[in-house]
Design a protein around this motif. Structure first.
Motif, mmCIF file in Angstrom:
data_model
loop_
_atom_site.group_PDB
_atom_site.id
_atom_site.type_symbol
_atom_site.label_atom_id
_atom_site.label_comp_id
_atom_site.label_asym_id
_atom_site.label_seq_id
_atom_site.Cartn_x
_atom_site.Cartn_y
_atom_site.Cartn_z
ATOM 1 N N UNK A 229 26.276 68.791 35.586
ATOM 2 C CA UNK A 229 27.045 67.765 35.009
ATOM 3 C C UNK A 229 28.381 68.046 35.299
ATOM 4 N N UNK A 230 29.234 67.339 36.150
ATOM 5 C CA UNK A 230 30.488 67.364 36.488
ATOM 6 C C UNK A 230 31.438 66.657 35.655
ATOM 7 N N UNK A 231 32.261 67.139 34.865
ATOM 8 C CA UNK A 231 33.196 66.223 34.153
ATOM 9 C C UNK A 231 34.163 65.612 35.019
ATOM 10 N N UNK A 232 34.445 64.448 34.674
ATOM 11 C CA UNK A 232 35.735 63.693 35.401
ATOM 12 C C UNK A 232 36.818 63.723 34.720
ATOM 13 N N UNK A 233 36.597 64.203 33.467
ATOM 14 C CA UNK A 233 38.131 64.417 32.827
ATOM 15 C C UNK A 233 38.070 65.790 32.279
ATOM 16 N N UNK A 234 39.353 66.105 31.670
ATOM 17 C CA UNK A 234 39.603 67.468 30.984
ATOM 18 C C UNK A 234 38.607 67.187 29.727
ATOM 19 N N UNK A 235 37.952 68.553 29.327
ATOM 20 C CA UNK A 235 37.105 68.481 28.009
ATOM 21 C C UNK A 235 38.097 69.051 27.010
ATOM 22 N N UNK A 236 38.106 67.881 26.196
ATOM 23 C CA UNK A 236 39.264 68.294 24.887
ATOM 24 C C UNK A 236 38.639 69.040 23.733
ATOM 25 N N UNK A 237 37.862 70.106 23.743
ATOM 26 C CA UNK A 237 37.281 70.807 22.820
ATOM 27 C C UNK A 237 37.098 72.093 23.427
ATOM 28 N N UNK A 238 37.006 73.141 22.164
ATOM 29 C CA UNK A 238 36.804 74.592 22.662
ATOM 30 C C UNK A 238 35.384 74.837 23.203
ATOM 31 N N UNK A 239 35.576 76.167 23.555
ATOM 32 C CA UNK A 239 34.152 76.688 24.235
ATOM 33 C C UNK A 239 33.060 76.813 23.246
ATOM 34 N N UNK A 240 31.949 76.760 23.424
ATOM 35 C CA UNK A 240 30.704 76.813 22.649
ATOM 36 C C UNK A 240 30.485 75.764 21.761
ATOM 37 N N UNK A 241 30.987 74.631 22.040
ATOM 38 C CA UNK A 241 30.994 73.431 21.134
ATOM 39 C C UNK A 241 29.601 72.684 21.305
ATOM 40 N N UNK A 242 28.866 72.359 20.416
ATOM 41 C CA UNK A 242 27.751 71.558 20.755
ATOM 42 C C UNK A 242 28.051 70.118 21.181
ATOM 43 N N UNK A 243 27.109 69.821 22.258
ATOM 44 C CA UNK A 243 27.354 68.518 22.742
ATOM 45 C C UNK A 243 26.022 67.674 22.556
ATOM 46 N N UNK A 244 26.205 66.378 23.030
ATOM 47 C CA UNK A 244 25.361 65.357 22.970
ATOM 48 C C UNK A 244 25.219 64.889 24.454
ATOM 49 N N UNK A 245 24.332 64.710 25.271
ATOM 50 C CA UNK A 245 24.485 64.380 26.494
ATOM 51 C C UNK A 245 23.674 63.090 26.745
#
Length: 73
Positions: free
Chosen positions: A13-29
Motif C-alpha cells: 500500500x502506497x500512501x498518497x499523503x503524509x501519514x499523520x500518526x506515530x509508528x506502530x499505530x494500529x490501522x484499519x485498511x
C-alpha cells in the motif's frame, strides 16, 4: 481516527499523503472497489427498463401505496 488516501499495487500500500500518526499505530485498511464498466452498464440497463418502477403502482406494495395515498389528500 484519521484517514488518508493510498494505492494498493497488488503487493504494498502506497500512501498518497503524509501519514499523520506515530509508528506502530494500529490501522484499519479499507479497499474501495471501483465499479467496472460492465457493472455500470448493468445498473443503467436495470433502471432504464420500462418496467423497472412498476412496483410503485402495485397495491401490494403497501408502504409505497400508503405514501401515494397520503399525497393525494
Amino acid at each position: 481516527m484519521r484517514a488518508i488516501k493510498g494505492i494498493y499495487d497488488g503487493k504494498k500500500i502506497k500512501p498518497l499523503e503524509k501519514i499523520p500518526v506515530r509508528k506502530n499505530t494500529k490501522v484499519i485498511i479499507t479497499f474501495l472497489e471501483e465499479d467496472t464498466a460492465e457493472e455500470k452498464s448493468d445498473i443503467r440497463e436495470l433502471t432504464s427498463a420500462s418496467k423497472a418502477f412498476d412496483f410503485w403502482d402495485d397495491e401490494r406494495e403497501g408502504l409505497y401505496q400508503d405514501y401515494l395515498d397520503q399525497s393525494d389528500k
